[in-house]
Design a protein around this motif. Structure first.
Motif, PDB file in Angstrom:
ATOM      1  N   ILE A  21    -105.536   4.628  -1.998  1.00  0.00           N
ATOM      2  CA  ILE A  21    -104.516   4.081  -1.092  1.00  0.00           C
ATOM      3  C   ILE A  21    -103.754   2.956  -1.769  1.00  0.00           C
ATOM      4  CG2 ILE A  21    -104.170   2.960   1.148  1.00  0.00           C
ATOM      5  CD1 ILE A  21    -107.123   3.970   1.776  1.00  0.00           C
ATOM      6  N   VAL A  39    -102.488   9.616   8.826  1.00  0.00           N
ATOM      7  CA  VAL A  39    -101.758   8.811   7.843  1.00  0.00           C
ATOM      8  C   VAL A  39    -100.505   8.252   8.495  1.00  0.00           C
ATOM      9  CG1 VAL A  39    -100.488   8.884   5.650  1.00  0.00           C
ATOM     10  CG2 VAL A  39    -102.657  10.125   5.888  1.00  0.00           C
ATOM     11  N   THR A  47    -109.760   2.330  -2.822  1.00  0.00           N
ATOM     12  CA  THR A  47    -110.334   3.630  -2.473  1.00  0.00           C
ATOM     13  C   THR A  47    -111.318   3.500  -1.320  1.00  0.00           C
ATOM     14  OG1 THR A  47    -110.131   4.372  -4.773  1.00  0.00           O
ATOM     15  CG2 THR A  47    -111.563   5.651  -3.344  1.00  0.00           C
ATOM     16  N   ILE A  83    -107.484  13.506   9.847  1.00  0.00           N
ATOM     17  CA  ILE A  83    -107.105  12.317   9.081  1.00  0.00           C
ATOM     18  C   ILE A  83    -105.690  11.923   9.480  1.00  0.00           C
ATOM     19  CG2 ILE A  83    -106.708  11.440   6.745  1.00  0.00           C
ATOM     20  CD1 ILE A  83    -108.679  13.972   5.995  1.00  0.00           C
ATOM     21  N   VAL A 110    -100.923   7.893  -0.126  1.00  0.00           N
ATOM     22  CA  VAL A 110    -102.352   8.171   0.003  1.00  0.00           C
ATOM     23  C   VAL A 110    -102.649   9.478  -0.727  1.00  0.00           C
ATOM     24  CG1 VAL A 110    -104.293   8.584   1.565  1.00  0.00           C
ATOM     25  CG2 VAL A 110    -102.397   7.128   2.293  1.00  0.00           C
ATOM     26  N   ASP A 111    -103.668   9.444  -1.586  1.00  0.00           N
ATOM     27  CA  ASP A 111    -104.202  10.667  -2.192  1.00  0.00           C
ATOM     28  C   ASP A 111    -105.584  10.921  -1.628  1.00  0.00           C
ATOM     29  OD1 ASP A 111    -102.465  11.745  -4.583  1.00  0.00           O
ATOM     30  OD2 ASP A 111    -102.420   9.561  -4.782  1.00  0.00           O
ATOM     31  N   CYS A 112    -105.885  12.178  -1.321  1.00  0.00           N
ATOM     32  CA  CYS A 112    -107.178  12.543  -0.751  1.00  0.00           C
ATOM     33  C   CYS A 112    -107.888  13.542  -1.665  1.00  0.00           C
ATOM     34  CB  CYS A 112    -106.999  13.142   0.637  1.00  0.00           C
ATOM     35  SG  CYS A 112    -108.535  13.721   1.391  1.00  0.00           S
ATOM     36  N   PHE A 127    -110.205   8.572  -0.350  1.00  0.00           N
ATOM     37  CA  PHE A 127    -108.776   8.327  -0.186  1.00  0.00           C
ATOM     38  C   PHE A 127    -108.376   7.172  -1.104  1.00  0.00           C
ATOM     39  CE2 PHE A 127    -110.664   9.839   3.697  1.00  0.00           C
ATOM     40  CZ  PHE A 127    -109.828  10.888   4.082  1.00  0.00           C
ATOM     41  N   LEU A 150    -103.469   4.537   5.495  1.00  0.00           N
ATOM     42  CA  LEU A 150    -104.547   5.313   6.113  1.00  0.00           C
ATOM     43  C   LEU A 150    -104.946   4.659   7.434  1.00  0.00           C
ATOM     44  CD1 LEU A 150    -106.464   7.735   5.844  1.00  0.00           C
ATOM     45  CD2 LEU A 150    -108.090   6.202   4.698  1.00  0.00           C
ATOM     46  N   VAL A 201    -109.713   7.915  10.333  1.00  0.00           N
ATOM     47  CA  VAL A 201    -110.378   9.153   9.935  1.00  0.00           C
ATOM     48  C   VAL A 201    -111.297   9.539  11.089  1.00  0.00           C
ATOM     49  CG1 VAL A 201    -111.918  10.266   8.278  1.00  0.00           C
ATOM     50  CG2 VAL A 201    -110.237   8.579   7.481  1.00  0.00           C
TER      51      VAL A 201
END
Length: 250
Positions: free
Chosen positions: A236, A125, A191, A123, A168-170, A234, A46, A49
């Protein structure tokens, strides 16, 4: 970077890194700066942002991005995207866009004169490899459910409606005042969360609008809304291989 096995929650105030281009203004948030012992402005994959503002009747003319995944999250209003591949896309509260710039992607963004003022997140990445095939995804997203995290994007193989090319999950969530929710977490991942609107308390620490937190180490964190609030989080992998040659999200 070596993983931090000591659980901790780090807070950062609203960024003072800004750019003002009149009808287009941005605040750049760097998740790595939350951690006092972290040299990188990004945190693993990440990179950045960006809180972006566009007035009605604004054009950001055709320009190129390379070697970054750019996610456009628009909780209200509209952001209009055109590109050299012939796409004319409108991103709003019901849609999400992921532009995988890869080896090079040209696009422009605009609002029309009768569009509302726009405040959104862009965002950035870091992909796992340089020179990937350029891609664009523009998909409807599930309707939000009050008090529940909504999975927006993740790496290939996740259950999110859109993907990015790194670990990365959002998620986002809307909380009514006094409601609580557990911060998304995954073993050995960390996170980062951003308070887009409202104010919350996380493990006894207060976070106001545009402030952010970084939760490192395994365990749980409970977030309680002090007023009606909207957050983005997020999850990570801090050990994921990353590239740092993006046009913006280095």
């Amino acid at each position: 970077m070596e993983s931090d096995t000591t659980a901790a929650l780090y807070k950062a105030p609203r960024t003072d890194v800004t750019q003002d281009q009149g009808k287009f203004r941005i605040h750049l948030n760097f998740p790595g700066r939350n951690h006092p012992d972290h040299a990188d402005h990004g945190y693993g994959p990440l990179a950045t942002v960006v809180e972006s503002f566009m007035d009605p009747d604004t054009l950001i003319s055709m320009h190129q991005h390379r070697n970054e995944e750019i996610v456009s999250w628009v909780p209200a209003g509209v952001m209009r995207h055109d590109d050299r591949q012939g796409n004319e896309l409108v991103t709003d509260a019901d849609h999400l866009m992921v532009m995988g710039a890869g080896s090079g992607f040209w696009h422009e963004e605009r609002t029309l004169a009768d569009d509302p003022p726009l405040r959104m997140l862009q965002i950035f990445v870091r992909p796992h490899s340089l020179g990937l095939e350029p891609t664009i995804q523009h998909e409807p997203i599930p309707a939000p459910v009050d008090g529940e995290w909504r999975h927006l994007f993740g790496p290939a193989g996740s259950d999110a409606p859109l993907t990015v090319r790194n670990a990365v999950d959002c998620y986002d969530v809307e909380l009514a005042a006094d409601d609580s929710v557990e911060l998304p977490a995954r073993k050995d991942w960390d996170t980062y969360f951003y308070v887009f609107d409202g104010a919350v308390t996380a493990d006894g620490t207060e976070f106001g609008k545009t402030e952010s937190g970084l939760r490192v180490g395994d365990g749980t964190t409970t977030i309680t809304a002090d007023v009606d609030s909207q957050l983005v989080a997020f999850v990570i992998d801090p050990e994921a291989p990353v590239t740092r040659q993006g046009t913006v999200g280095r």
